[in-house]
Design a protein around this motif. Structure first.
Motif, mmCIF file in Angstrom:
data_model
loop_
_atom_site.group_PDB
_atom_site.id
_atom_site.type_symbol
_atom_site.label_atom_id
_atom_site.label_comp_id
_atom_site.label_asym_id
_atom_site.label_seq_id
_atom_site.Cartn_x
_atom_site.Cartn_y
_atom_site.Cartn_z
ATOM 1 N N ASP A 138 30.742 -26.780 -44.167
ATOM 2 C CA ASP A 138 32.192 -26.551 -44.264
ATOM 3 C C ASP A 138 32.532 -25.082 -44.015
ATOM 4 N N THR A 139 31.719 -24.199 -44.593
ATOM 5 C CA THR A 139 31.944 -22.772 -44.370
ATOM 6 C C THR A 139 31.747 -22.426 -42.901
ATOM 7 N N MET A 140 30.716 -23.014 -42.302
ATOM 8 C CA MET A 140 30.481 -22.782 -40.874
ATOM 9 C C MET A 140 31.719 -23.172 -40.056
ATOM 10 N N LYS A 141 32.190 -24.353 -40.298
ATOM 11 C CA LYS A 141 33.331 -24.853 -39.516
ATOM 12 C C LYS A 141 34.572 -23.981 -39.732
ATOM 13 N N ASN A 142 34.863 -23.662 -40.975
ATOM 14 C CA ASN A 142 36.067 -22.883 -41.268
ATOM 15 C C ASN A 142 35.964 -21.455 -40.740
ATOM 16 N N ALA A 143 34.755 -20.892 -40.773
ATOM 17 C CA ALA A 143 34.571 -19.535 -40.239
ATOM 18 C C ALA A 143 34.740 -19.525 -38.724
ATOM 19 N N ILE A 144 34.196 -20.524 -38.066
ATOM 20 C CA ILE A 144 34.342 -20.601 -36.602
ATOM 21 C C ILE A 144 35.819 -20.722 -36.238
ATOM 22 N N VAL A 145 36.522 -21.558 -36.958
ATOM 23 C CA VAL A 145 37.961 -21.720 -36.693
ATOM 24 C C VAL A 145 38.707 -20.406 -36.945
ATOM 25 N N ALA A 146 38.366 -19.740 -38.061
ATOM 26 C CA ALA A 146 39.054 -18.488 -38.415
ATOM 27 C C ALA A 146 38.800 -17.395 -37.392
ATOM 28 N N SER A 147 37.648 -17.422 -36.751
ATOM 29 C CA SER A 147 37.320 -16.381 -35.760
ATOM 30 C C SER A 147 38.160 -16.509 -34.497
ATOM 31 N N GLY A 148 38.692 -17.703 -34.281
ATOM 32 C CA GLY A 148 39.471 -17.936 -33.056
ATOM 33 C C GLY A 148 38.599 -18.124 -31.831
ATOM 34 N N SER A 149 37.284 -18.117 -32.022
ATOM 35 C CA SER A 149 36.375 -18.257 -30.883
ATOM 36 C C SER A 149 36.521 -19.629 -30.240
ATOM 37 N N GLU A 150 36.346 -19.632 -28.930
ATOM 38 C CA GLU A 150 36.398 -20.899 -28.191
ATOM 39 C C GLU A 150 35.022 -21.321 -27.690
ATOM 40 N N ILE A 151 34.022 -20.497 -27.982
ATOM 41 C CA ILE A 151 32.656 -20.770 -27.509
ATOM 42 C C ILE A 151 31.711 -20.657 -28.703
ATOM 43 N N VAL A 152 30.910 -21.700 -28.919
ATOM 44 C CA VAL A 152 29.980 -21.688 -30.056
ATOM 45 C C VAL A 152 28.554 -21.924 -29.549
ATOM 46 N N THR A 153 27.626 -21.138 -30.103
ATOM 47 C CA THR A 153 26.229 -21.288 -29.696
ATOM 48 C C THR A 153 25.493 -22.224 -30.645
ATOM 49 N N LEU A 154 24.497 -22.901 -30.089
ATOM 50 C CA LEU A 154 23.681 -23.817 -30.864
ATOM 51 C C LEU A 154 22.344 -23.963 -30.155
ATOM 52 N N SER A 155 21.458 -24.766 -30.720
ATOM 53 C CA SER A 155 20.112 -24.815 -30.165
ATOM 54 C C SER A 155 19.555 -26.226 -30.249
ATOM 55 N N LEU A 156 18.276 -26.353 -29.903
ATOM 56 C CA LEU A 156 17.566 -27.630 -30.005
ATOM 57 C C LEU A 156 16.281 -27.407 -30.786
ATOM 58 N N ARG A 157 15.988 -28.322 -31.689
ATOM 59 C CA ARG A 157 14.723 -28.286 -32.407
ATOM 60 C C ARG A 157 14.212 -29.709 -32.584
ATOM 61 N N ARG A 158 12.919 -29.803 -32.947
ATOM 62 C CA ARG A 158 12.321 -31.117 -33.120
ATOM 63 C C ARG A 158 13.097 -31.965 -34.132
ATOM 64 N N GLN A 159 13.273 -33.204 -33.767
ATOM 65 C CA GLN A 159 14.050 -34.121 -34.598
ATOM 66 C C GLN A 159 13.203 -34.671 -35.751
ATOM 67 N N SER A 160 13.836 -34.790 -36.908
ATOM 68 C CA SER A 160 13.188 -35.435 -38.044
ATOM 69 C C SER A 160 14.031 -36.642 -38.435
#
Lengths: 264, 68
Positions: free
Chosen positions: A27-49
Motif C-alpha cells: 500500500d505504501t509502495m502504491k501511494n508513494a508512486i502515485v504521490a510522486s506523479g511518476s508515469e514510469i515505474v521500474t520492476l524486475s523478474l525473479r524465480r517464481q515460488s
C-alpha cells in the motif's frame, strides 16, 4: 509551455522514474508512486515460488497503477544473462524497453561498462529500446550514443548510497557533449536537493527508489521529490544568474540617506 | 524424473516417452505471468509445446517482482 520527457519518442509530463522496491508494504509502495506523479515505474523478474503466491499481489498492485513499465536486468553479471533476461522481460511485460544493468563489481555495484557496450549493441539490433545504466564516464556515454541509445543513465553515486551527485563536473561534461540525448541520473539520489541539482545541470530526468522507499515517511518524500523535480527543471530552463567573485548590492546605492558629501 | 527448476530438484512425471516444456510447467503449477529459460537461454512462449526437456536441463521460471 510544452516541456516533456522524451523516452524513445514517447513523451511524459513527469521527469521522475520511480522504483517499486524496498517499501515497507504494498500500500505504501502504491501511494508513494502515485504521490510522486511518476508515469514510469521500474520492476524486475525473479524465480517464481508457486507456494508463495508467485508474487501475484505485487503484480496486481503494479497493474492497477496503469503506468508505463520499465523492467530492469538488476543482478546480472554477464552479457548472456542480461540479453536473456531482457528477452524474458519483453515477452512477459510486453515492452521493448529495458533498463540495462550489468554489474561489474559487487562492492559498489559499479556497472561493467565494457560488457555493457556489447550487450547494448546486441539488444538494440534485436529491437530493444535500451536505457543503459552506466558510470559518469563521458567516453562510455558517447559510445552508447554512437550505438543508437537515445536515453543514457549515468549514476550520480553508487546504487543505494544516497550520496547525491559525487562528480558534477563529469555529469556536466556528458550533458554538454551529448545535447540531443535524453540523460537521466540513475542511482545515488538520496534527498530532494540532489534531484534539484541534477535538473539544474540540465539532466532530463532522475530515476530513484531508495530515497523514497527508505524515507521515514515515503509518501511525503515522494511528494517532496515531485516538487524538487519541478523546481530544478524550471530553474534550469529559467537560466541561473552568473556567479560573481565579489559582492554586488541589490538595493540601489543612489539616493542612500545619511550620506553627505563633505565640502572643503 | 527429477529436474532442476529454479535451483531446486523437482520430481516431474513424464506421461509419455518425452516430456515437453508445457507439461513440465503444468505439473510445476507455474502461475501466470511467467517467462522461461532453459540452461540460461530464453524460450519463447510459442515454443513451449515443441521443446523437449531432459533431466540434465536447468529450468528458470520467472515472475514479476519489485525492482529499482
Amino acid at each position: 509551455m510544452n516541456d516533456s520527457l522524451n523516452i524513445y519518442g514517447q513523451m511524459f509530463s513527469s521527469r521522475l522514474l520511480i522504483g517499486s522496491a524496498l517499501y515497507p508494504n504494498l500500500d505504501t509502495m502504491k501511494n508513494a508512486i502515485v504521490a510522486s506523479g511518476s508515469e514510469i515505474v521500474t520492476l524486475s523478474l525473479r524465480r517464481q515460488s508457486p507456494e508463495k503466491n508467485a508474487g501475484q499481489d505485487f503484480w496486481q498492485y503494479i497493474q492497477s497503477l496503469g503506468l508505463t513499465l520499465l523492467p530492469n536486468t538488476a543482478g546480472c553479471h554477464s552479457v548472456k544473462e542480461v540479453v536473456n533476461l531482457a528477452q524474458m522481460s519483453r515477452e512477459l511485460f510486453q515492452t521493448d524497453w529495458i533498463k540495462l544493468e550489468l554489474v561489474g563489481d559487487d562492492y559498489n555495484l559499479q556497472p561493467d561498462t565494457i560488457e555493457l557496450l556489447k550487450a547494448t549493441d546486441i539488444l538494440l539490433k534485436d529491437g530493444f529500446k535500451v536505457l543503459p545504466y552506466c558510470t559518469d564516464d563521458l567516453v562510455i556515454c558517447q559510445r552508447l550514443a554512437d550505438l543508437g541509445c537515445q536515453v543514457i543513465m549515468p549514476w550520480g553515486s553508487p546504487i543505494g548510497t544516497g550520496q547525491g551527485l559525487l562528480n558534477p563536473y563529469a555529469l556536466e561534461c556528458i550533458r554538454h557533449r551529448l545535447p540531443d540525448t535524453t540523460l537521466i541520473i540513475d542511482a545515488g539520489i538520496g534527498a530532494p536537493h540532489h534531484a534539484v541539482h541534477a535538473f539544474e545541470l540540465g539532466y532530463d530526468g532522475i530515476l530513484l527508489n531508495s530515497a523514497i522507499a527508505l524515507a521515514t515517511a515515503p509518501i511525503t518524500m515522494a511528494t517532496a521529490f515531485k516538487h524538487a523535480a519541478m523546481a530544478g527543471r524550471a530553474g534550469y530552463l529559467a537560466g541561473r544568474m552568473p556567479e560573481r567573485q565579489n559582492a554586488q548590492p541589490s538595493t540601489p546605492t543612489l539616493g542612500m540617506p545619511f550620506w553627505h558629501h563633505e565640502y572643503e | 524424473m527429477n529436474i532442476n527448476i529454479n535451483g531446486q530438484s523437482v520430481a516431474i512425471v513424464a506421461t509419455s516417452t518425452s516430456l515437453s516444456l508445457s507439461e513440465l510447467l503444468e505439473q510445476y503449477n507455474a502461475q501466470l505471468p511467467f517467462a522461461v529459460a532453459i540452461n540460461g537461454d530464453f524460450v519463447a512462449q510459442s515454443n513451449y509445446h515443441n521443446i523437449v526437456v531432459s533431466s540434465t536441463d536447468m529450468i528458470d521460471i520467472v515472475s514479476p517482482i519489485f525492482g529499482g
